[in-house]
Write a protein that holds these residues in place. Structure first.
Motif, PDB file in Angstrom:
ATOM      1  N   LEU A  72      36.373  47.039  40.508  1.00  0.00           N
ATOM      2  CA  LEU A  72      36.733  47.932  39.402  1.00  0.00           C
ATOM      3  C   LEU A  72      38.249  48.101  39.310  1.00  0.00           C
ATOM      4  CD1 LEU A  72      34.158  50.893  39.499  1.00  0.00           C
ATOM      5  CD2 LEU A  72      34.646  49.418  37.544  1.00  0.00           C
ATOM      6  N   ILE A  73      38.872  48.293  40.468  1.00  0.00           N
ATOM      7  CA  ILE A  73      40.338  48.458  40.509  1.00  0.00           C
ATOM      8  C   ILE A  73      41.018  47.177  40.037  1.00  0.00           C
ATOM      9  CG2 ILE A  73      42.312  48.807  42.045  1.00  0.00           C
ATOM     10  CD1 ILE A  73      40.452  50.577  43.768  1.00  0.00           C
ATOM     11  N   MET A  74      40.500  46.025  40.477  1.00  0.00           N
ATOM     12  CA  MET A  74      41.088  44.744  40.078  1.00  0.00           C
ATOM     13  C   MET A  74      40.980  44.515  38.570  1.00  0.00           C
ATOM     14  SD  MET A  74      42.469  43.297  42.668  1.00  0.00           S
ATOM     15  CE  MET A  74      42.925  44.967  43.160  1.00  0.00           C
ATOM     16  N   LEU A  75      39.869  44.945  37.983  1.00  0.00           N
ATOM     17  CA  LEU A  75      39.689  44.811  36.539  1.00  0.00           C
ATOM     18  C   LEU A  75      40.715  45.655  35.795  1.00  0.00           C
ATOM     19  CD1 LEU A  75      37.787  43.432  34.462  1.00  0.00           C
ATOM     20  CD2 LEU A  75      36.479  45.556  34.416  1.00  0.00           C
ATOM     21  N   PHE A  76      40.938  46.863  36.270  1.00  0.00           N
ATOM     22  CA  PHE A  76      41.923  47.764  35.666  1.00  0.00           C
ATOM     23  C   PHE A  76      43.330  47.182  35.807  1.00  0.00           C
ATOM     24  CE2 PHE A  76      44.817  51.474  36.195  1.00  0.00           C
ATOM     25  CZ  PHE A  76      44.777  51.925  34.877  1.00  0.00           C
ATOM     26  N   LEU A  77      43.643  46.625  36.978  1.00  0.00           N
ATOM     27  CA  LEU A  77      44.967  46.041  37.196  1.00  0.00           C
ATOM     28  C   LEU A  77      45.176  44.805  36.322  1.00  0.00           C
ATOM     29  CD1 LEU A  77      45.416  46.349  41.077  1.00  0.00           C
ATOM     30  CD2 LEU A  77      46.435  47.755  39.270  1.00  0.00           C
ATOM     31  N   ALA A  78      44.099  44.030  36.117  1.00  0.00           N
ATOM     32  CA  ALA A  78      44.191  42.854  35.249  1.00  0.00           C
ATOM     33  C   ALA A  78      44.584  43.279  33.834  1.00  0.00           C
ATOM     34  CB  ALA A  78      42.871  42.096  35.237  1.00  0.00           C
ATOM     35  N   TYR A  79      44.027  44.402  33.385  1.00  0.00           N
ATOM     36  CA  TYR A  79      44.374  44.941  32.066  1.00  0.00           C
ATOM     37  C   TYR A  79      45.837  45.374  32.020  1.00  0.00           C
ATOM     38  CZ  TYR A  79      44.862  48.291  28.282  1.00  0.00           C
ATOM     39  OH  TYR A  79      45.323  48.970  27.185  1.00  0.00           O
TER      40      TYR A  79
END
Length: 230
Positions: A72-79
């Motif tokens: 979830l954190i990685m998805l947010f950082l990708a954004y």
């Protein structure tokens, strides 16, 4: 992981149902490899070391749960890294991430009895675990479906910076190791799950994937050569 040209040679572009079966099987084999690497007890991959350390800090959550939170954190950082290219379809990556978390907890439960005593047995188990982990990754690459949020983040940084993909991945793994060390020292007073096995994992997984690519292309080449005769 594999470079784009090598990946293009082994991806499956056929039946979507078959590819999903291969993808889910790949996730299961991957988590089996992670679980066995943990049971070897001589060090695990950077990502596994961080999520495993978190299970010692706040025990109510399982490693599978921490793995999903990490994604979830990685998805947010990708954004945050490249918001203009972020697509809503990227959220679908949370589905296999959830499946991975479930399989990881299941395999940790199933392998709980695996407790090698001798050091050579631990090393042998880790070598086998890395082979399984790499084969799971190979199957997921071959299925060519949804990117996991962690892989999406690495690819997004690659696109944003223009640096070599291998350098981005190495930097990402080093950042995870440093984070795991800092978290362990801050909350537990010691470093956990980062040992010689972490180095072995870093070396072997990439080599195993190269081997699987080579063997697949070899077998595929023989199939194509035999097809006209058939």
């Amino acid at each position: 992981m594999a470079n784009h040209s090598a990946k293009a040679e082994i991806v499956d572009t056929g039946s979507l149902i078959r590819r999903w079966i291969v993808y889910i099987l790949g996730i299961y084999v991957l988590t089996l490899g992670i679980s066995l690497a943990i049971r070897a007890g001589i060090g695990v991959s950077p990502q596994s070391s961080l999520t495993r350390t978190m299970t010692l800090i706040y025990t109510p959550l399982s490693q599978g749960a921490y793995s999903f939170i990490f994604d979830l954190i990685m998805l947010f950082l990708a954004y945050l890294v490249l918001p203009r290219k972020f697509k809503m379809i990227s959220f679908l990556g949370l589905v296999p991430a959830a499946v991975l978390g479930i399989f990881l907890d299941l395999n940790l439960f199933l392998t709980e009895f695996v407790k090698p005593d001798e050091y050579y047995a631990r090393v042998a188990l880790l070598v086998f675990a890395d082979a399984a982990l790499a084969f799971g990754l190979f199957l997921m690459i071959r299925a060519n479906l949804i990117l996991m949020p962690t892989d999406l983040f690495v690819n997004t940084v690659f696109e944003r910076t223009g640096w070599k993909w291998g350098n981005v991945k190495t930097g990402f793994d080093c950042a995870l190791l440093i984070t795991s060390v800092l978290v362990g020292l801050s909350f537990l007073g010691d470093v956990h799950f980062i040992r010689e096995g972490t180095i072995i994992n870093a070396i072997l997984v990439g080599q195993y994937i190269k081997l699987y690519f080579f063997l697949f292309k070899k077998l595929d080449g023989r199939k194509r050569a035999a097809a006209p005769a058939a």
